[in-house]
Design an enzyme around this catalytic site. Sequence first.
Site, PDB file in Angstrom:
ATOM      1  N   LYS A  14       9.040  14.889 -27.187  1.00 55.36           N
ATOM      2  CA  LYS A  14       8.804  14.765 -28.626  1.00 55.36           C
ATOM      3  C   LYS A  14      10.002  15.336 -29.380  1.00 55.36           C
ATOM      4  CE  LYS A  14       3.795  15.388 -28.019  1.00 55.36           C
ATOM      5  NZ  LYS A  14       3.291  14.035 -28.139  1.00 55.36           N
TER       6      LYS A  14
ATOM      7  N   ASP B  23       0.860  -1.183   0.000  1.00 54.09           N
ATOM      8  CA  ASP B  23       0.000   0.000   0.000  1.00 54.09           C
ATOM      9  C   ASP B  23       0.901   1.239   0.000  1.00 54.09           C
ATOM     10  OD1 ASP B  23      -1.664   2.089   0.806  1.00 54.09           O
ATOM     11  OD2 ASP B  23      -2.990   0.705   1.879  1.00 54.09           O
TER      12      ASP B  23
ATOM     13  N   HIS C 194       1.783  21.707 -21.418  1.00 57.75           N
ATOM     14  CA  HIS C 194       2.206  21.454 -22.803  1.00 57.75           C
ATOM     15  C   HIS C 194       2.284  22.733 -23.652  1.00 57.75           C
ATOM     16  CE1 HIS C 194       1.588  17.527 -21.386  1.00 57.75           C
ATOM     17  NE2 HIS C 194       0.330  17.364 -21.738  1.00 57.75           N
TER      18      HIS C 194
ATOM     19  N   ASP D 187       7.065  16.762 -18.475  1.00 59.93           N
ATOM     20  CA  ASP D 187       6.034  17.212 -19.393  1.00 59.93           C
ATOM     21  C   ASP D 187       6.308  16.434 -20.668  1.00 59.93           C
ATOM     22  OD1 ASP D 187       4.754  18.535 -21.565  1.00 59.93           O
ATOM     23  OD2 ASP D 187       4.441  20.241 -20.247  1.00 59.93           O
ATOM     24  N   HIS D 188       5.427  15.491 -21.002  1.00 57.90           N
ATOM     25  CA  HIS D 188       5.809  14.557 -22.062  1.00 57.90           C
ATOM     26  C   HIS D 188       5.952  15.238 -23.430  1.00 57.90           C
ATOM     27  CE1 HIS D 188       1.510  14.279 -23.121  1.00 57.90           C
ATOM     28  NE2 HIS D 188       1.932  13.843 -24.281  1.00 57.90           N
TER      29      HIS D 188
ATOM     30  N   GLU E 110      -6.833  18.042 -31.146  1.00 59.76           N
ATOM     31  CA  GLU E 110      -7.007  16.592 -31.055  1.00 59.76           C
ATOM     32  C   GLU E 110      -8.337  16.213 -31.683  1.00 59.76           C
ATOM     33  OE1 GLU E 110      -5.233  14.696 -27.353  1.00 59.76           O
ATOM     34  OE2 GLU E 110      -6.146  16.501 -26.557  1.00 59.76           O
TER      35      GLU E 110
ATOM     36  N   LYS F 279     -10.406  19.223 -27.815  1.00 59.18           N
ATOM     37  CA  LYS F 279     -10.717  17.834 -28.178  1.00 59.18           C
ATOM     38  C   LYS F 279     -11.812  17.850 -29.227  1.00 59.18           C
ATOM     39  CE  LYS F 279      -8.903  15.639 -24.236  1.00 59.18           C
ATOM     40  NZ  LYS F 279      -7.610  15.080 -24.651  1.00 59.18           N
TER      41      LYS F 279
ATOM     42  N   ASP G  82      -5.620  20.886 -18.219  1.00 58.79           N
ATOM     43  CA  ASP G  82      -5.032  19.677 -18.785  1.00 58.79           C
ATOM     44  C   ASP G  82      -3.883  19.990 -19.748  1.00 58.79           C
ATOM     45  OD1 ASP G  82      -4.903  16.901 -19.234  1.00 58.79           O
ATOM     46  OD2 ASP G  82      -6.197  17.025 -21.010  1.00 58.79           O
TER      47      ASP G  82
ATOM     48  N   LYS H 271       2.485  14.329 -14.599  1.00 59.11           N
ATOM     49  CA  LYS H 271       1.500  15.397 -14.494  1.00 59.11           C
ATOM     50  C   LYS H 271       0.169  14.794 -14.050  1.00 59.11           C
ATOM     51  CE  LYS H 271      -1.071  17.364 -18.195  1.00 59.11           C
ATOM     52  NZ  LYS H 271      -2.082  16.436 -18.668  1.00 59.11           N
TER      53      LYS H 271
HETATM   54  C1  BG6 Z   1      -2.121  14.642 -21.909  1.00 60.27           C
HETATM   55  C2  BG6 Z   1      -3.530  15.106 -21.670  1.00 60.27           C
HETATM   56  O1  BG6 Z   1      -1.243  15.266 -21.017  1.00 60.27           O
HETATM   57  O2  BG6 Z   1      -1.742  14.965 -23.243  1.00 60.27           O
HETATM   58  C3  BG6 Z   1      -4.488  14.480 -22.667  1.00 60.27           C
HETATM   59  O3  BG6 Z   1      -3.927  14.742 -20.348  1.00 60.27           O
HETATM   60  C4  BG6 Z   1      -4.009  14.720 -24.085  1.00 60.27           C
HETATM   61  O4  BG6 Z   1      -5.804  14.968 -22.499  1.00 60.27           O
HETATM   62  C5  BG6 Z   1      -2.532  14.338 -24.229  1.00 60.27           C
HETATM   63  O5  BG6 Z   1      -4.809  13.945 -24.955  1.00 60.27           O
HETATM   64  C6  BG6 Z   1      -1.992  14.750 -25.582  1.00 60.27           C
HETATM   65  O6  BG6 Z   1      -0.721  14.205 -25.750  1.00 60.27           O
HETATM   66  P1  BG6 Z   1      -0.209  13.658 -27.149  1.00 60.27           P
HETATM   67  O7  BG6 Z   1       1.193  13.256 -26.904  1.00 60.27           O
HETATM   68  O8  BG6 Z   1      -1.123  12.538 -27.534  1.00 60.27           O
HETATM   69  O9  BG6 Z   1      -0.345  14.802 -28.096  1.00 60.27           O
END
Ligand code: BG6
Length: 505
Positions: A200, A96, A258, A195-196, A234, A354, A253, A166
């Site tokens: 990229k 846990d 981003h 921050d993904h 998106e 979206k 979000d 995040k």
């Molecule tokens: C995420 C968001 O951080 O990034 C999502 O929570 C979003 O809502 C996503 O769809 C977009 O990331 P990518 O890499 O698919 O463009």
Amino acid sequence: MLSHKAPPPPCAIVIFGANGDLTKRLIIPALYNLARTHLLPERLSLVGVDHNKKTSEEWSAALKDFLAQTLAKNNEEVDETLWGQVARCMTFLSGDFEKNDTYSRLKDLLAELDEKQSLGGNVLFYMAVADRFFGTIAGKLGEAGLVKVGGPDNKQNGFRRLIVEKPFGHDVASAKALNACLLKYLKEEQIYRIDHFLGKETVQNIMALRFANGLFEPIWNRDRVDHVQITVAESIGVETRGKFYEATGALRDMVPNHLFQLVAMTAMEPPVSFDAEDIRAKKAEMFRAIHPLGLGDVVRGQYDSGIVGDQKAKAYRAEDNVSPESAVETYVAMRIQIDNWRWAGVPFYLRTGKRLAKRSTEIAIRFKRAPYALFRETPVDELDADWLILKIQPEEGIRLRFNAKRPGPAMALESVAMNFQYKDYFKQAPAVGYETLIYDCLIGDATLFQRADQVEAAWALVEPVLDGWANTTPRHFPNYAAGSEGPSAANDLLARDGRSWRRIN
Ligand code: BG6
């Protein structure tokens, strides 16, 4: 960044949330891809922590199975040698996250693995869990002495680093509270806030484009640039994340993380080196120069039903776990002003949403028009402005649009494009976008990660808008059809300045 091209030192990676989506979809495939490029530590122990009961063999088999399914989509099979490098030492620890006992068992396990494999005391903790656990896990790791480092270089007993996913807070106060929680036991340089978007390739390429070419930087300013448009569109809806999205919305979000990172890469001043601290300092300066946002600078939207591609899509309010009267935004557009010598008077327009017409992320820089005088006596009645468009995804490349003379006796102009596409020049190794981030963390390069002050500054910028929206119910929701270009109010935002958005579709 991957320029180092040497495997990181031996280490253990402890994944909290070992049975979760992030682990199977991104972390494990990223480690597998690092093995392909010989960038995995020579000696690696993977430890998975989660609340369910599972043996280490079951955990490993489930992850391998999922990887096999993913690779099969590209007609690929799991390479046993590569998988062996990821999985040669995998241990599942059922526990846990909120109980001390989990951490004392983890401590014993790490000592044992270190002894067996000579890992030099190096441990990377990865919090692949819901954000409500971030503070708890960091605190418990701290209390158990698991993140303690010694010596003048903080590396006496190996490194101890923590990756935080995040969302990093949901406003200024919660981000500050979380930072305080992490900084109680860890030093800033041990914390890697992901921050993904910064994982990229095309986002990282912005720095190369700007600073490795003599051509662009001299025109990268208010003398030559008319405005900048940053779009993260998106086509997907909220899918299975209705509950999360109802509490979050598009602004939280996507924007302080981003989109602002894309702004920072585009607008920051050149750093004196690629050293993490130099880059972070320039980004922080840029955030400080952003003029406070007012409600008049921002537009929100919510998708109605419609057609995306050729598929029917339902309205946001009809999605699972979404209130039929929801006032949550699925779209946001804004105009920001960066008050510094380089950018004063050059608006940056940002939009994300979206269920828009197409998936498309791009940064478009519009240059000022050439003077018309020379063409006065010709049939040309207007000059198009030039655009430099950095295509981030799904198309990856750079496009320059400019005017050319149409062949023939008359002086007639047409906007044409020079197009660079990554895929035409580079053979890219398969990647899920987390490879560079994980590798950088393993070698201790924080360039692509966010510092505490950056995260707080980003929240501070959007907070007045969040507060303002919380106090007013949007009367016209839903206000854009799924599959469209977004709400008309977003067009008005630019029309006010005599400008218009580039088409998404
Ligand atoms: C995420 C968001 O951080 O990034 C999502 O929570 C979003 O809502 C996503 O769809 C977009 O990331 P990518 O890499 O698919 O463009």
